[in-house]
Design a protein around this motif. Sequence first.
Motif, PDB file in Angstrom:
ATOM      1  N   LEU A 309     -28.332   2.361  26.060  1.00  0.00           N
ATOM      2  CA  LEU A 309     -28.730   2.192  24.799  1.00  0.00           C
ATOM      3  C   LEU A 309     -29.780   1.086  24.253  1.00  0.00           C
ATOM      4  O   LEU A 309     -29.562  -0.025  25.002  1.00  0.00           O
ATOM      5  CB  LEU A 309     -27.196   2.109  23.962  1.00  0.00           C
ATOM      6  N   THR A 310     -30.373   1.205  23.185  1.00  0.00           N
ATOM      7  CA  THR A 310     -31.105   0.032  22.636  1.00  0.00           C
ATOM      8  C   THR A 310     -29.966  -0.754  21.645  1.00  0.00           C
ATOM      9  O   THR A 310     -28.933  -0.260  21.603  1.00  0.00           O
ATOM     10  CB  THR A 310     -32.155   0.607  21.490  1.00  0.00           C
ATOM     11  N   MET A 311     -30.399  -1.737  21.412  1.00  0.00           N
ATOM     12  CA  MET A 311     -29.497  -2.639  20.546  1.00  0.00           C
ATOM     13  C   MET A 311     -28.797  -2.030  19.220  1.00  0.00           C
ATOM     14  O   MET A 311     -27.788  -2.050  19.187  1.00  0.00           O
ATOM     15  CB  MET A 311     -30.060  -3.723  20.026  1.00  0.00           C
ATOM     16  N   SER A 312     -29.747  -1.205  18.632  1.00  0.00           N
ATOM     17  CA  SER A 312     -29.241  -0.326  17.465  1.00  0.00           C
ATOM     18  C   SER A 312     -28.456   0.615  17.803  1.00  0.00           C
ATOM     19  O   SER A 312     -27.429   1.000  17.105  1.00  0.00           O
ATOM     20  CB  SER A 312     -30.502   0.023  16.667  1.00  0.00           C
ATOM     21  N   GLU A 313     -28.713   1.342  18.738  1.00  0.00           N
ATOM     22  CA  GLU A 313     -27.831   2.511  19.278  1.00  0.00           C
ATOM     23  C   GLU A 313     -26.456   1.828  19.807  1.00  0.00           C
ATOM     24  O   GLU A 313     -25.486   2.593  19.745  1.00  0.00           O
ATOM     25  CB  GLU A 313     -28.517   3.273  20.521  1.00  0.00           C
ATOM     26  N   ALA A 314     -26.383   0.594  20.424  1.00  0.00           N
ATOM     27  CA  ALA A 314     -25.151   0.117  20.957  1.00  0.00           C
ATOM     28  C   ALA A 314     -24.289  -0.239  19.824  1.00  0.00           C
ATOM     29  O   ALA A 314     -22.876  -0.042  19.775  1.00  0.00           O
ATOM     30  CB  ALA A 314     -25.669  -1.093  21.730  1.00  0.00           C
ATOM     31  N   ALA A 315     -24.912  -0.964  18.659  1.00  0.00           N
ATOM     32  CA  ALA A 315     -24.068  -1.080  17.734  1.00  0.00           C
ATOM     33  C   ALA A 315     -23.529   0.147  17.032  1.00  0.00           C
ATOM     34  O   ALA A 315     -22.325  -0.091  16.306  1.00  0.00           O
ATOM     35  CB  ALA A 315     -24.896  -1.983  16.788  1.00  0.00           C
ATOM     36  N   VAL A 332     -26.736  -9.206   8.249  1.00  0.00           N
ATOM     37  CA  VAL A 332     -27.440  -9.008   9.700  1.00  0.00           C
ATOM     38  C   VAL A 332     -26.381  -8.783  10.724  1.00  0.00           C
ATOM     39  O   VAL A 332     -25.512  -9.295  10.690  1.00  0.00           O
ATOM     40  CB  VAL A 332     -27.724 -10.269  10.062  1.00  0.00           C
ATOM     41  N   THR A 333     -26.754  -7.668  11.423  1.00  0.00           N
ATOM     42  CA  THR A 333     -25.826  -7.046  12.662  1.00  0.00           C
ATOM     43  C   THR A 333     -25.986  -7.849  13.894  1.00  0.00           C
ATOM     44  O   THR A 333     -27.130  -8.240  13.890  1.00  0.00           O
ATOM     45  CB  THR A 333     -26.361  -5.396  12.799  1.00  0.00           C
ATOM     46  N   GLN A 334     -25.011  -7.979  14.360  1.00  0.00           N
ATOM     47  CA  GLN A 334     -25.054  -9.279  15.452  1.00  0.00           C
ATOM     48  C   GLN A 334     -23.820  -9.032  16.275  1.00  0.00           C
ATOM     49  O   GLN A 334     -22.943  -8.513  15.958  1.00  0.00           O
ATOM     50  CB  GLN A 334     -25.111 -10.418  14.988  1.00  0.00           C
ATOM     51  N   PRO A 335     -23.940  -9.721  17.666  1.00  0.00           N
ATOM     52  CA  PRO A 335     -22.625  -9.499  18.520  1.00  0.00           C
ATOM     53  C   PRO A 335     -21.532 -10.242  17.995  1.00  0.00           C
ATOM     54  O   PRO A 335     -21.934 -11.407  17.483  1.00  0.00           O
ATOM     55  CB  PRO A 335     -23.215 -10.003  19.972  1.00  0.00           C
ATOM     56  N   ALA A 336     -20.378  -9.842  18.069  1.00  0.00           N
ATOM     57  CA  ALA A 336     -19.303 -10.442  17.596  1.00  0.00           C
ATOM     58  C   ALA A 336     -18.931 -11.568  18.608  1.00  0.00           C
ATOM     59  O   ALA A 336     -19.203 -11.584  19.712  1.00  0.00           O
ATOM     60  CB  ALA A 336     -17.898  -9.487  17.465  1.00  0.00           C
ATOM     61  N   PRO A 337     -18.032 -12.580  18.148  1.00  0.00           N
ATOM     62  CA  PRO A 337     -17.793 -13.755  19.275  1.00  0.00           C
ATOM     63  C   PRO A 337     -16.806 -13.021  20.434  1.00  0.00           C
ATOM     64  O   PRO A 337     -16.222 -12.100  20.240  1.00  0.00           O
ATOM     65  CB  PRO A 337     -16.728 -14.447  18.574  1.00  0.00           C
TER      66      PRO A 337
END
Length: 386
Positions: A309-315, A332-337
Amino acid sequence: MPGPLAGHRIIEIAGIGPGPFAAMLLADLGAEVIRVERAGAVRGPAPDQAHGDILLRGRRNVAIDLKHPDGVATLLDLVEHADALIEGFRPGVMERLGIGPDVCLERNPKLVFGRMTGWGQTGPYSQAAGHDINYISLAGALAHFGRRGEGPTPPLNMVGDFGGGGMFLALGVVAALLEASKSGEGQVVDTAMVDGSAVLMSMFWAFNSMGIFDENARGTNLLDTGAHFYDVYQCSDGEYISIGSIEPQFYAELLRLTGLSDDEQFAKQMDQGEWVELKERLTEIFATRTRDEWCEIMEHTDVCFAPVLTMSEAAAHPHNVERETFVEVAGVTQPAPAPRFSRTANEIASAPAWPGEHTREVLSDWGIAPDRVDALVESGAVRHAD
């Protein structure tokens, strides 16, 4: 409940890449981290929207001129109230500024002084410039990323900057804070990306000593795309899937779901002489269906399978959505802690800040009298984005 590092105060001397990443991790874990920015980075009032650099999340920003005597004095005052300081300059720069570890530890003997460099504080390369690609080269890591017959492929800058650098700095700081809580004494943590990258290769050093990894044959080994059962394959729609069917029971599931259970050649899983041809055959098979079709067949099985998956697909993937692996902060979408804690749950304290956005409030909160803060701003020793 705040994160497990709640109550700890950490100073981050502004830098790029691995330093901010380590500071982000520490802030995600609940520490109060303040980022000390160059005074010259303040360009005027802080914009209404959050800064776009996710690596700056979770901490307030104070701008100090570390070439101004009162700026240095101000930082040392902050050091007195800190549990740790992290910096990413070349060796000797902090000392020349008058805020090296000896000076800081004299002001606060319990301080953990975390240092982040590419080559380390000592050694023939220590004063040379470099980037991730160089550090992982010298560490003996980059040579082993790549396919058979091709040159080494840099794995973005994740191995040196973030895995071997920022992650090891955060680990070192936490370990030293734990030790300081028992001994009452601080110390210097010398984190080098070349060292950390070398440690990340530990399993392959083990494989090499066991005779199951050929360091001179890139792309022919078990985990470096040599094996047909551990690789990525393109589907009919141009998308990719990943296969990691190493163990016999997982390999058997791969053969079952691809209709190859009775194929005598595929039964020779660990015969390296067969890997090239078997990979060609799997390539043809996986190219007959789309990625979504293979997901329908293999997801939630023990093949050891996942779509690439790309980043957007993973989200947007249901698994990550359910676990809230990605979050939205200030739009802004980003990885959670990560990791997650059952009692002291960690969370992102704030959106990324602009240089000098919190200078006045940070200095006040850390014990500097308001009239002195005014004087520091007036002298240019510190700057506030107002």
